[in-house]
Design a protein around this motif. Structure first.
Motif, mmCIF file in Angstrom:
data_model
loop_
_atom_site.group_PDB
_atom_site.id
_atom_site.type_symbol
_atom_site.label_atom_id
_atom_site.label_comp_id
_atom_site.label_asym_id
_atom_site.label_seq_id
_atom_site.Cartn_x
_atom_site.Cartn_y
_atom_site.Cartn_z
ATOM 1 N N ALA A 58 33.207 0.923 23.165
ATOM 2 C CA ALA A 58 33.226 -0.495 22.786
ATOM 3 C C ALA A 58 32.063 -1.261 23.389
ATOM 4 O O ALA A 58 31.672 -2.313 22.861
ATOM 5 N N CYS A 59 31.486 -0.761 24.471
ATOM 6 C CA CYS A 59 30.343 -1.443 25.091
ATOM 7 C C CYS A 59 29.137 -1.492 24.150
ATOM 8 O O CYS A 59 28.217 -2.288 24.374
ATOM 9 N N LEU A 60 29.125 -0.661 23.113
ATOM 10 C CA LEU A 60 28.048 -0.732 22.124
ATOM 11 C C LEU A 60 28.044 -2.069 21.391
ATOM 12 O O LEU A 60 27.025 -2.473 20.836
ATOM 13 N N ALA A 61 29.188 -2.760 21.392
ATOM 14 C CA ALA A 61 29.274 -4.061 20.725
ATOM 15 C C ALA A 61 28.849 -5.202 21.643
ATOM 16 O O ALA A 61 28.760 -6.352 21.190
ATOM 17 N N LEU A 62 28.593 -4.901 22.912
ATOM 18 C CA LEU A 62 28.176 -5.938 23.855
ATOM 19 C C LEU A 62 26.650 -6.013 23.922
ATOM 20 O O LEU A 62 25.954 -5.228 23.268
ATOM 21 N N ASP A 63 26.153 -6.918 24.747
ATOM 22 C CA ASP A 63 24.710 -7.128 24.848
ATOM 23 C C ASP A 63 24.081 -6.199 25.884
ATOM 24 O O ASP A 63 23.253 -6.622 26.693
ATOM 25 N N GLU A 87 34.415 5.277 16.775
ATOM 26 C CA GLU A 87 33.145 5.620 17.408
ATOM 27 C C GLU A 87 32.013 5.771 16.406
ATOM 28 O O GLU A 87 30.898 5.288 16.630
ATOM 29 N N GLY A 88 32.276 6.438 15.300
ATOM 30 C CA GLY A 88 31.230 6.670 14.311
ATOM 31 C C GLY A 88 30.657 5.367 13.780
ATOM 32 O O GLY A 88 29.433 5.206 13.655
ATOM 33 N N ARG A 89 31.537 4.398 13.472
ATOM 34 C CA ARG A 89 31.082 3.108 12.952
ATOM 35 C C ARG A 89 30.305 2.337 14.016
ATOM 36 O O ARG A 89 29.290 1.695 13.721
ATOM 37 N N LEU A 90 30.775 2.391 15.259
ATOM 38 C CA LEU A 90 30.064 1.700 16.332
ATOM 39 C C LEU A 90 28.680 2.305 16.553
ATOM 40 O O LEU A 90 27.694 1.581 16.724
ATOM 41 N N PHE A 442 35.972 -12.139 33.898
ATOM 42 C CA PHE A 442 36.767 -10.949 34.176
ATOM 43 C C PHE A 442 36.412 -10.343 35.531
ATOM 44 O O PHE A 442 37.142 -9.499 36.037
ATOM 45 N N ALA A 443 35.288 -10.715 36.105
ATOM 46 C CA ALA A 443 34.852 -10.143 37.381
ATOM 47 C C ALA A 443 35.473 -10.846 38.581
ATOM 48 O O ALA A 443 35.221 -10.466 39.710
ATOM 49 N N GLU A 444 36.301 -11.878 38.354
ATOM 50 C CA GLU A 444 36.906 -12.597 39.472
ATOM 51 C C GLU A 444 38.104 -11.870 40.055
ATOM 52 O O GLU A 444 38.635 -12.264 41.087
ATOM 53 N N GLY A 445 38.561 -10.785 39.389
ATOM 54 C CA GLY A 445 39.682 -10.021 39.909
ATOM 55 C C GLY A 445 41.032 -10.610 39.582
ATOM 56 O O GLY A 445 42.051 -10.152 40.088
ATOM 57 N N ARG A 446 41.073 -11.639 38.722
ATOM 58 C CA ARG A 446 42.354 -12.261 38.384
ATOM 59 C C ARG A 446 42.864 -11.799 37.023
ATOM 60 O O ARG A 446 43.943 -12.165 36.598
ATOM 61 N N THR A 447 42.078 -11.038 36.300
ATOM 62 C CA THR A 447 42.490 -10.509 35.007
ATOM 63 C C THR A 447 42.414 -8.999 35.048
ATOM 64 O O THR A 447 41.617 -8.412 35.769
ATOM 65 N N GLY A 448 43.248 -8.360 34.266
ATOM 66 C CA GLY A 448 43.332 -6.905 34.290
ATOM 67 C C GLY A 448 42.766 -6.274 33.040
ATOM 68 O O GLY A 448 42.030 -6.886 32.264
ATOM 69 N N LEU A 449 43.160 -5.027 32.824
ATOM 70 C CA LEU A 449 42.607 -4.241 31.734
ATOM 71 C C LEU A 449 43.036 -4.773 30.375
ATOM 72 O O LEU A 449 42.280 -4.695 29.410
ATOM 73 N N ALA A 450 44.256 -5.319 30.269
ATOM 74 C CA ALA A 450 44.735 -5.805 28.976
ATOM 75 C C ALA A 450 43.854 -6.938 28.451
ATOM 76 O O ALA A 450 43.468 -6.955 27.280
ATOM 77 N N GLU A 451 43.532 -7.883 29.336
ATOM 78 C CA GLU A 451 42.679 -9.002 28.922
ATOM 79 C C GLU A 451 41.274 -8.521 28.573
ATOM 80 O O GLU A 451 40.674 -8.976 27.592
ATOM 81 N N LEU A 452 40.755 -7.614 29.378
ATOM 82 C CA LEU A 452 39.417 -7.089 29.100
ATOM 83 C C LEU A 452 39.406 -6.304 27.803
ATOM 84 O O LEU A 452 38.474 -6.417 26.999
ATOM 85 N N ARG A 453 40.446 -5.497 27.571
ATOM 86 C CA ARG A 453 40.517 -4.725 26.329
ATOM 87 C C ARG A 453 40.599 -5.656 25.118
ATOM 88 O O ARG A 453 39.955 -5.407 24.087
ATOM 89 N N ALA A 454 41.372 -6.733 25.230
ATOM 90 C CA ALA A 454 41.473 -7.685 24.117
ATOM 91 C C ALA A 454 40.127 -8.339 23.836
ATOM 92 O O ALA A 454 39.737 -8.526 22.668
ATOM 93 N N TYR A 455 39.402 -8.668 24.894
ATOM 94 C CA TYR A 455 38.070 -9.254 24.722
ATOM 95 C C TYR A 455 37.128 -8.266 24.032
ATOM 96 O O TYR A 455 36.409 -8.631 23.082
ATOM 97 N N ARG A 458 37.891 -7.919 20.341
ATOM 98 C CA ARG A 458 37.346 -9.020 19.540
ATOM 99 C C ARG A 458 35.854 -8.844 19.314
ATOM 100 O O ARG A 458 35.351 -9.064 18.206
ATOM 101 N N ARG A 459 35.131 -8.437 20.357
ATOM 102 C CA ARG A 459 33.695 -8.227 20.212
ATOM 103 C C ARG A 459 33.396 -7.094 19.248
ATOM 104 O O ARG A 459 32.453 -7.163 18.447
ATOM 105 N N VAL A 460 34.185 -6.006 19.308
ATOM 106 C CA VAL A 460 33.983 -4.884 18.390
ATOM 107 C C VAL A 460 34.234 -5.316 16.954
ATOM 108 O O VAL A 460 33.461 -4.992 16.036
ATOM 109 N N GLU A 461 35.293 -6.073 16.740
ATOM 110 C CA GLU A 461 35.611 -6.529 15.379
ATOM 111 C C GLU A 461 34.485 -7.387 14.808
ATOM 112 O O GLU A 461 34.047 -7.193 13.661
ATOM 113 N N LEU A 462 33.991 -8.335 15.609
ATOM 114 C CA LEU A 462 32.884 -9.180 15.145
ATOM 115 C C LEU A 462 31.610 -8.375 14.924
ATOM 116 O O LEU A 462 30.876 -8.611 13.951
#
Length: 469
Positions: A58-63, A87-90, A442-455, A458-462
């Motif tokens: 999924a990091c392929l969809a990030l900057d 993976e193939g589409r990404l 997400f780097a503040e340590g107050r959010t976990g994997l679920a929030e990061l995965r959801a983010y 969304r980036r992959v979908e866009l």
């Protein structure tokens, strides 16, 4: 509770990787060698791929930068038995965005690693089929195209391209203009100026054409970046109106102080216009912003990344100015003229953070620190200032703070941080600042994997929707 701790650790691991993939290029930095960078990156890619493969893809969809995007694709293609559904589409979508020379370099790496599975053949075939002019690629990226076609046993779309690559003496002439120009350029100087600049350079040297004459005559065939690299020798003025913000900042910093001062209106106008383009609809929406910007000696970068950290800081300065309703800048040197900044002196980040937070008037809505994190005048003061400020003076977090670091630290497998209470994100281009401030939460340590995965979802979908469009 153990599940929550596991999620937080996983989120932190992935954010480590994102920071590295944004900043690190495997090249020498001010405080680390190229070998240290490459070794650290190799471990990090392997670790995240094995433990968090869906997020890794999924990091392929990030900057992430092109170097790490190509490494992600290579690692995914080398392990097809672990492949996920998207993976193939990404991979296909990211390859379409990469510069062709980097994609051909990736194909050569896959050949060296003897990667020849069905998915790899299909992805390479589809990428080549989508190229607008394979004849141009055969001339400009001959070794890469030849290696890919040979290794993956891919049929080429026409016999001419195949003959040019594998049997160049078979034809007396080619119907494709560039292929025939390449044939004629071996004995006819006029044909040299029909070729792409990078190919024509070699032929011009072979024919003994003076550099100045060659640059003047090849100018119509040059790309914007080629014009920028050679404009001083060719006597061609660089087009600043369409240049991206960070590249424009690098251009400005390469100019002598006298020329910067003489062209102040032009250069400042170009930087503000590039920042306005980068800010887009967010211009003027960030409220009161205070920035601490690092122009210490370490911002000079290295021989292969000359002044890159300082250019990122300069670009961020103008972008934050465009994003803010009201804005104040605090350079570590104490300077007040951004156009004349230069890398020199120590890094008194703590003092400048105090200046930013104690400035007259209302407290800033955002504090943005752009630095490599080596706080050394005195050491550790910035971290202590931020700790006390977060703990005792602003526990309600009325001021949002973020540290953007343009330099990867191979020893820590991350960018260097200032304080646990302030999120840190890696940055390579100033244009990415708004997106990086978003992911830094997400780097503040107050959010976990679920929030990061959801983010990331969304980036992959866009990202995939944009690729289809």
């Amino acid at each position: 509770m153990s599940e929550t701790v596991t999620d937080l650790v996983a989120a932190e691991d992935v954010l480590f990787f994102v920071n590295a993939a944004v900043t690190a290029t495997g090249q020498r930095e001010f405080r680390s060698s190229a070998a240290e960078q490459r070794l650290s990156l190799a471990f990090l890619h392997e670790y995240v791929r094995v433990n968090y493969r869906p997020l890794y893809a999924a990091c392929l969809a990030l900057d992430v930068n092109d170097h790490n995007a190509a490494l992600i694709v290579e690692h995914l293609l080398r392990t097809p038995h672990e492949a996920g559904a998207e993976e193939g589409r990404l991979i296909a979508a990211r390859l379409a965005l990469l510069p062709p020379q980097r994609v051909y370099r990736l194909f050569r790496a896959l050949r060296a690693a003897k990667v020849n599975n069905r998915r790899t053949r299909a992805i390479v075939r589809d990428w080549l089929a989508a190229r607008p002019d394979l004849g141009l690629d055969a001339v400009k990226y001959r070794a890469g195209l030849k290696a890919a076609a040979r290794h993956l046993h891919l049929p080429l779309p026409d016999d001419e391209t195949g003959d040019f690559l594998f049997a160049p003496r078979r034809r007396a002439r080619y119907d494709h203009a560039l292929l025939d120009a390449h044939r004629r350029a071996h004995h006819d100087q006029r044909a040299v100026y029909e070729l792409p600049f990078t190919v024509a350079e070699g032929f011009a040297a072979r024919h003994g054409v003076p550099r100045g004459v060659f640059l003047e005559r090849i100018a119509p065939r040059m790309t914007r970046l080629e014009r920028l690299r050679t404009q001083r020798h060719a006597g061609v003025a660089a087009d600043l109106s369409t240049m991206p913000l960070t590249r424009l900042a690098l251009y400005v910093l390469a100019l002598p102080f006298e020329e910067r001062a003489a062209r102040r209106t032009e250069l400042t106008g170009a930087l503000r216009a590039a920042a306005a383009r980068a800010a887009g609809p967010y211009a003027g929406t960030w409220g009161r912003v205070a920035a601490v910007l690092d122009d210490s000696y370490s911002s000079s970068g290295s021989g292969v990344k000359r002044r890159r950290p300082l250019a990122v800081a300069l670009g961020c300065h103008f972008l934050l100015e465009a994003l803010a309703g009201s804005y104040s800048a605090h350079w570590t040197s104490g300077g007040t003229d951004p156009l004349l900044v230069r890398p020199h002196g120590p890094t008194p980040l703590g003092l400048r953070v105090l200046d930013a937070l104690e400035a007259p008037g209302p407290a800033p809505d955002r504090l943005v620190i752009v630095s490599d994190g080596w706080d050394n005048a005195p050491p550790g003061l910035a971290g202590e200032v931020l700790r006390v400020w977060r703990t005792h003076l602003d526990p309600e977090r009325r001021t949002a703070a973020v540290h953007l670091n343009p330099v990867y630290d191979p020893d820590g497998f991350d960018v260097r941080r200032l304080a646990p209470s302030v999120p840190t994100a890696g940055v390579r281009d100033a244009e990415d600042l708004p997106a990086l401030v978003e992911i830094a939460q997400f780097a503040e340590g107050r959010t976990g994997l679920a929030e990061l995965r959801a983010y990331l979802d969304r980036r992959v979908e866009l990202f995939l929707k944009e690729a289809v469009r």
